[in-house]
Write an enzyme that holds these catalytic residues in place. Structure first.
Site, short mmCIF file in Angstrom:
data_model
loop_
_atom_site.label_atom_id
_atom_site.label_comp_id
_atom_site.label_asym_id
_atom_site.label_seq_id
_atom_site.Cartn_x
_atom_site.Cartn_y
_atom_site.Cartn_z
N CYS A 82 -1.42 7.51 4.33
CA CYS A 82 -1.95 7.49 2.96
C CYS A 82 -2.35 8.92 2.61
O CYS A 82 -3.15 9.53 3.31
CB CYS A 82 -3.18 6.58 2.93
SG CYS A 82 -4.09 6.59 1.37
N CYS A 196 2.18 10.04 -2.61
CA CYS A 196 1.45 8.79 -2.35
C CYS A 196 2.45 7.93 -1.60
O CYS A 196 3.62 7.83 -2.02
CB CYS A 196 1.05 8.13 -3.66
SG CYS A 196 0.46 6.43 -3.46
N1 DGL Z 1 -0.93 4.86 -0.53
C1 DGL Z 1 -2.00 5.70 -0.92
C2 DGL Z 1 -1.61 7.18 -0.92
O1 DGL Z 1 -0.73 7.57 -0.21
C3 DGL Z 1 -2.91 5.40 -2.07
C4 DGL Z 1 -2.83 4.28 -2.97
C5 DGL Z 1 -4.22 3.91 -3.50
O2 DGL Z 1 -4.90 3.21 -2.78
O3 DGL Z 1 -4.61 4.39 -4.58
O4 DGL Z 1 -2.21 7.98 -1.58
#
Ligand code: DGL
Length: 275
Positions: A82, A196
């Protein structure tokens, strides 16, 4: 960081952590390099989305959860799959956990090598695009380029919906592309950083929205290579007929809602539990 000695337990999993399904984009690449690795995929969907939270909220949540998870499950390595959690909490998590931690940060370096026009777009969450971590990557690798950042939280929801097999209004992809194109020099963007982990799950839709000639880059290949390097020489479960024991843990889940199971199965995970 140097590779850690083998944990000794061939069944010790790689723990991949995200706020939702985004980390599956990283898992896909890890599977290709390490098909024999047992995986524990953790979705903090009780905290989803991270993108609209404060730095303090994200750091507390991610450090607390990863502390409890590593104590209980003894992973051989933790991957924070993430960008939001990594750009904010990676240093704090590394400070408190003994296990090797691999983070996911925006792929600005490869984007700077790829762009021909010198204009790079970056799609991330609201929290990611304001991070000093991103400013530092830009200064180090793209100081002679133009980096245009746009927060696209509705793409997070779109990826969650897509993996549940729910319909997504294509206008969300068009809006993300139009927002970057509308910035000064945005018409010259030829490379877009998917900053993301949810967004590579939507690459085909985004490619259609940006039109031909735009390339996309994310950090997942580099992360998979890093995990392979850090676990080199370690033992894995024997491949013959054994179940690797892959498991997905959700911090919030309705046991009757199995809408994510087909997507999890595509990534080799057949068991889903609540943590
Ligand atoms: N998948 C996450 C990222 O790479 C974030 C998504 C979220 O929870 O806002 O930033």
């Amino acid at each position: 960081m140097t590779p850690q000695p083998a944990s000794g337990d061939p069944a010790a999993p790689l723990l991949l952590f995200d706020s939702g399904v985004g980390g599956l984009s990283v898992l896909g690449k890890v599977r290709k390099l390490l098909p024999q690795a047992p995986v524990m995929y953790v979705s903090d969907n009780a905290g989803l989305p991270y993108g609209n939270k404060t730095e303090a909220q994200i750091t507390a949540r991610v450090s607390g959860l990863l502390g409890r998870l590593t104590e209980r499950y003894h992973p051989r390595l933790v991957c924070i799959a993430c960008n939001t959690a990594s750009t904010i909490a990676l240093a704090s998590v590394r400070e408190v956990l003994e296990v090797p931690i691999v983070g996911t940060v925006p792929a600005i370096k490869p984007a700077a090598a790829m762009t021909r026009t010198g204009v790079i777009g970056l799609l991330g969450t609201e929290a990611t695009i304001r991070q000093g971590y991103v400013d530092r990557l830009e200064a180090e690798f793209a100081s002679d380029k133009r980096l245009l950042r746009h927060a696209a939280p509705e793409l997070v929801a779109a990826a969650e919906a897509k993996l549940r097999g729910e319909p997504v209004d294509p206008a969300v992809y068009a809006r993300a592309a139009a927002a970057l194109r509308a910035m000064p020099d945005g018409d010259r963007i030829d490379t877009v950083v998917l900053a993301c982990t949810h967004f590579p799950l939507l690459e085909a839709e985004l490619a259609a929205a940006f039109g031909p000639g735009t390339r996309f880059v994310d950090g997942s290949d580099g992360i998979a290579r890093r995990i392979a390097f850090l676990t080199e020489g370690q033992e894995w479960p024997s491949p013959e007929g054994t179940d690797r024991g892959d498991i997905a843990l959700f911090t919030l889940a309705d046991p009757a809602d199995d809408s994510l199971m087909p997507a999890l199965l595509r990534y080799g995970i057949a068991t889903r539990l609540v943590f």
